[in-house]
Design a protein around this motif. Structure first.
Motif, PDB file in Angstrom:
ATOM      1  N   THR A  97      34.151  38.644  54.523  1.00  0.00           N
ATOM      2  CA  THR A  97      35.210  39.566  54.926  1.00  0.00           C
ATOM      3  C   THR A  97      35.727  40.403  53.757  1.00  0.00           C
ATOM      4  N   ILE A  98      35.111  40.304  52.593  1.00  0.00           N
ATOM      5  CA  ILE A  98      35.566  41.040  51.405  1.00  0.00           C
ATOM      6  C   ILE A  98      35.360  42.541  51.606  1.00  0.00           C
ATOM      7  N   ARG A  99      36.407  43.312  51.323  1.00  0.00           N
ATOM      8  CA  ARG A  99      36.336  44.766  51.424  1.00  0.00           C
ATOM      9  C   ARG A  99      36.456  45.433  50.052  1.00  0.00           C
ATOM     10  N   PHE A 100      36.920  44.717  49.057  1.00  0.00           N
ATOM     11  CA  PHE A 100      37.066  45.301  47.721  1.00  0.00           C
ATOM     12  C   PHE A 100      37.094  44.203  46.672  1.00  0.00           C
ATOM     13  N   MET A 101      36.414  44.460  45.548  1.00  0.00           N
ATOM     14  CA  MET A 101      36.519  43.623  44.350  1.00  0.00           C
ATOM     15  C   MET A 101      36.707  44.566  43.166  1.00  0.00           C
ATOM     16  N   GLY A 102      37.760  44.351  42.404  1.00  0.00           N
ATOM     17  CA  GLY A 102      38.046  45.232  41.285  1.00  0.00           C
ATOM     18  C   GLY A 102      38.548  44.469  40.066  1.00  0.00           C
ATOM     19  N   LEU A 103      38.471  45.103  38.912  1.00  0.00           N
ATOM     20  CA  LEU A 103      38.809  44.475  37.639  1.00  0.00           C
ATOM     21  C   LEU A 103      40.087  45.081  37.071  1.00  0.00           C
ATOM     22  N   VAL A 107      40.661  41.414  41.319  1.00  0.00           N
ATOM     23  CA  VAL A 107      41.447  41.576  42.541  1.00  0.00           C
ATOM     24  C   VAL A 107      40.500  41.713  43.730  1.00  0.00           C
ATOM     25  N   CYS A 108      40.721  40.902  44.739  1.00  0.00           N
ATOM     26  CA  CYS A 108      39.891  40.911  45.946  1.00  0.00           C
ATOM     27  C   CYS A 108      40.748  41.256  47.161  1.00  0.00           C
ATOM     28  N   VAL A 109      40.271  42.208  47.975  1.00  0.00           N
ATOM     29  CA  VAL A 109      40.920  42.535  49.248  1.00  0.00           C
ATOM     30  C   VAL A 109      39.966  42.123  50.362  1.00  0.00           C
ATOM     31  N   ARG A 110      40.461  41.353  51.308  1.00  0.00           N
ATOM     32  CA  ARG A 110      39.622  40.902  52.423  1.00  0.00           C
ATOM     33  C   ARG A 110      40.347  41.112  53.749  1.00  0.00           C
ATOM     34  N   ARG A 111      39.545  41.332  54.787  1.00  0.00           N
ATOM     35  CA  ARG A 111      40.096  41.477  56.141  1.00  0.00           C
ATOM     36  C   ARG A 111      40.300  40.083  56.730  1.00  0.00           C
ATOM     37  N   LEU A 112      41.488  39.852  57.301  1.00  0.00           N
ATOM     38  CA  LEU A 112      41.795  38.523  57.825  1.00  0.00           C
ATOM     39  C   LEU A 112      41.051  38.216  59.113  1.00  0.00           C
ATOM     40  N   ASP A 150      43.232  45.404  61.614  1.00  0.00           N
ATOM     41  CA  ASP A 150      43.545  46.005  60.321  1.00  0.00           C
ATOM     42  C   ASP A 150      44.617  45.207  59.582  1.00  0.00           C
ATOM     43  N   LEU A 151      44.353  43.922  59.424  1.00  0.00           N
ATOM     44  CA  LEU A 151      45.240  43.021  58.701  1.00  0.00           C
ATOM     45  C   LEU A 151      44.471  42.468  57.505  1.00  0.00           C
ATOM     46  N   PHE A 152      45.042  42.636  56.300  1.00  0.00           N
ATOM     47  CA  PHE A 152      44.320  42.319  55.069  1.00  0.00           C
ATOM     48  C   PHE A 152      45.100  41.337  54.199  1.00  0.00           C
ATOM     49  N   PHE A 195      48.998  42.216  54.801  1.00  0.00           N
ATOM     50  CA  PHE A 195      49.514  43.552  55.070  1.00  0.00           C
ATOM     51  C   PHE A 195      48.625  44.262  56.079  1.00  0.00           C
ATOM     52  N   CYS A 196      49.241  45.153  56.822  1.00  0.00           N
ATOM     53  CA  CYS A 196      48.544  45.944  57.834  1.00  0.00           C
ATOM     54  C   CYS A 196      48.643  47.401  57.427  1.00  0.00           C
ATOM     55  N   ILE A 197      47.508  48.097  57.359  1.00  0.00           N
ATOM     56  CA  ILE A 197      47.503  49.500  56.986  1.00  0.00           C
ATOM     57  C   ILE A 197      46.692  50.293  58.000  1.00  0.00           C
ATOM     58  N   CYS A 198      46.659  51.613  57.814  1.00  0.00           N
ATOM     59  CA  CYS A 198      46.043  52.479  58.807  1.00  0.00           C
ATOM     60  C   CYS A 198      44.569  52.177  59.002  1.00  0.00           C
TER      61      CYS A 198
END
Length: 368
Positions: free
Chosen positions: A137-143, A156-161, A166-168, A187-190
């Motif tokens: 479910t990972i949508r982003f990995m950053g340093l 930093v990892c952003v994943r979809r729940l 659209d809940l991350f 958090f929920c975003i557009c």
């Protein structure tokens, strides 16, 4: 006595012959290496980045060899135990890399690394919390790293729940604790938000407003906050030309509905308190058309802003442009420009260019 005299009488002739043989062998060896690109490449791969850039001026052949894309990518291979390692992000001297290949080149689960090319130090990033299903479910990995305000790097990892929702959630790995921590709030975003390009600056990871949802994540408090847009722009009409950091400054180059004059752009800089943007530089690329006519046509823009580089002195600040054929630097103060590289084989389609991803790299001796 005898042995001493013999040594003295033989030494001059032996030394001369040895030197001549050695010079002859060195010349032959040098010629052999110089004429064999495979051997030469293996040697050049082990040089630091600054040496590679300097050696481009040795000859046209070396320039061509050192400019080849496989050299930059393959230079990571000797330091990893897995093939096909790719760079995700460069952040103040450290690289975040990944591979989806196992030891024998077979498809495997994504594996992330942090690598310092200057010191050759390498660290494996452990999987995020939750197991293999969560990792999908990972949508982003950053340093996130800086020598003064983030001395212990963070990933930093952003994943979809949940699928289709659209809940991350954000998880943060610290090189200090060697552990992942889950941010306290989801958090929920557009819809259709794009997490592809994150930039670390001023204690936070910032995402460019590609999807009209500009925001940033403050690492010290673990909070997500909205990032303002430049004055006069709305989220529905903004078109990102560039988003990145240099010399402690966050920059943004945008167009409105792709209807602005492509050759006249503003470089915006973010205020240190995140309260807004101001115009830092006004770019006028009209004079470049005489030397690089491929930059623009009657209906479309055929160049990309790939970097804004702040110089040690303000007058040394320059912009890096990528056309369909060349890479160009443009000084924002004296308006001078020069071509630094050329290539072929990149295509344009629907007014956008498919081009390689470039990562600016600055050396650091920081260890972890």
């Amino acid at each position: 006595m005898v042995n001493t005299r013999i040594k003295k009488s033989l030494k001059p002739s032996f030394s001369q012959a040895s030197t001549e043989d050695s010079d002859h062998q060195s010349t032959e060896s040098g010629a052999l290496i110089g004429s064999n690109d495979d051997i030469l490449t293996e040697i050049l791969l082990r040089l630091p980045v600054t040496s590679i850039l300097r050696f481009k001026s040795v000859s046209k052949h070396w320039y061509s060899l050192l400019s080849h894309s496989h050299l930059t990518q393959s230079s990571l291979d000797p330091y990893f135990d897995l093939p096909d390692v790719r760079i995700v992000q460069s952040c103040n001297g450290l690289l975040l890399c990944y591979t989806d290949r196992g030891p024998k080149g077979r498809k495997a689960a994504l594996k992330y690394y942090v690598f310092n090319p200057t010191t050759k130090q390498l660290a494996v990033i452990p999987p995020i919390c939750g197991g293999s299903k969560v990792r999908k479910t990972i949508r982003f990995m950053g340093l996130a790293f800086h020598q003064t305000d983030c001395v212990h790097y963070k990933v930093v990892c952003v994943r979809r729940l949940e699928p289709g929702v659209d809940l991350f959630q954000i998880q943060v790995y610290s090189s200090d604790t060697k552990k992942w921590e889950i941010s306290s709030e989801s958090f929920c975003i557009c819809k259709h938000v794009f997490f592809g390009h994150g930039v670390y600056w001023n204690g936070a990871v910032h995402w460019a407003p590609f999807s009209g949802c500009p925001f940033y994540f403050k690492l010290d408090v673990g909070q997500l906050q909205m990032l303002p847009l430049p004055e006069g722009y709305t989220s529905s009409e903004i078109f990102i030309m560039y988003f990145g950091e240099s010399g402690g400054h966050l920059h943004l180059v945008v167009q409105k509905n792709r209807e602005d004059n492509y050759l006249r752009l503003n470089v915006y800089e973010m205020l240190s308190d995140h309260s807004g943007w101001f115009v830092k530089y006004q770019l006028q690329f009209d004079e470049l058309l005489g030397s690089f006519p491929e930059m623009i046509s009657e209906y479309a823009c055929y160049f990309k802003v790939i970097d804004v580089v702040r110089g040690e002195e303000e007058e040394d600040t320059f912009i890096v442009l990528n056309t369909s054929e060349k890479i160009i630097t443009y000084n924002v103060h004296d308006k001078s420009f020069k071509q630094v590289s050329s290539f072929t084989g990149y295509l344009f389609e629907d007014n956008s260019m498919f081009h390689p991803v470039y990562h600016r790299y600055t050396e650091t001796l920081s260890s972890f």
